[in-house]
Design an enzyme around this catalytic site. Structure first.
Site, short mmCIF file in Angstrom:
data_model
loop_
_atom_site.label_atom_id
_atom_site.label_comp_id
_atom_site.label_asym_id
_atom_site.label_seq_id
_atom_site.Cartn_x
_atom_site.Cartn_y
_atom_site.Cartn_z
N ILE A 285 19.00 59.44 49.71
CA ILE A 285 18.70 58.35 50.64
C ILE A 285 19.59 58.42 51.86
CG2 ILE A 285 20.28 56.62 49.67
CD1 ILE A 285 17.86 54.62 49.78
N CYS A 286 19.07 57.96 53.00
CA CYS A 286 19.86 57.78 54.21
C CYS A 286 19.41 56.47 54.84
CB CYS A 286 19.72 58.98 55.17
SG CYS A 286 18.07 59.19 55.85
N ARG A 287 19.46 56.33 56.15
CA ARG A 287 19.06 55.07 56.79
C ARG A 287 17.55 54.89 56.76
NH1 ARG A 287 17.60 53.24 61.97
NH2 ARG A 287 18.29 51.11 62.39
#
Length: 107
Positions: free
Chosen positions: A58-60
């Site tokens: 996951i990231c932004r």
């Protein structure tokens, strides 16, 4: 959605996920079961990857995690990109925690 993707709704609130955002983003707010390894550090810290198969990354919003998934997949890891990233995680009503005493937020 590709076969190498999942959504926040498909994951448990306390799912083990690899968060590849930067330190300030992590400190502001992250998933409770996340392990933090910034994208640029993933190759050097590959031995620190959480033991989950497939491992959600996951990231932004999904861009950096998509790059991490491509690279990790090429190294033979069973990984999936969390579509929409932490923005979708938060919008989906999932738990977000912060480091320190500030209220958690997704930067």
């Amino acid at each position: 959605m590709s076969e190498q993707a999942t959504t926040p709704q498909d994951l448990a609130d306390d799912a083990v996920v690899l968060d590849v955002r930067e330190q300030d983003e992590w400190d502001a707010g992250h998933a409770p079961g996340a392990v933090h390894i910034p994208l640029a550090e993933v190759p050097a810290r590959i031995d620190e990857l959480p033991d989950a198969e497939p491992l959600p990354v996951i990231c932004r919003s999904g861009g950096r995690s998509g790059r991490a998934v491509q690279w990790l997949s090429a190294q033979g890891y069973d990984v999936v990109n969390v579509e929409g990233g932490m923005k979708a995680w938060e919008q989906g009503g999932k738990s977000v925690v912060s480091t320190g005493d500030k209220a958690p937020e997704v930067l």
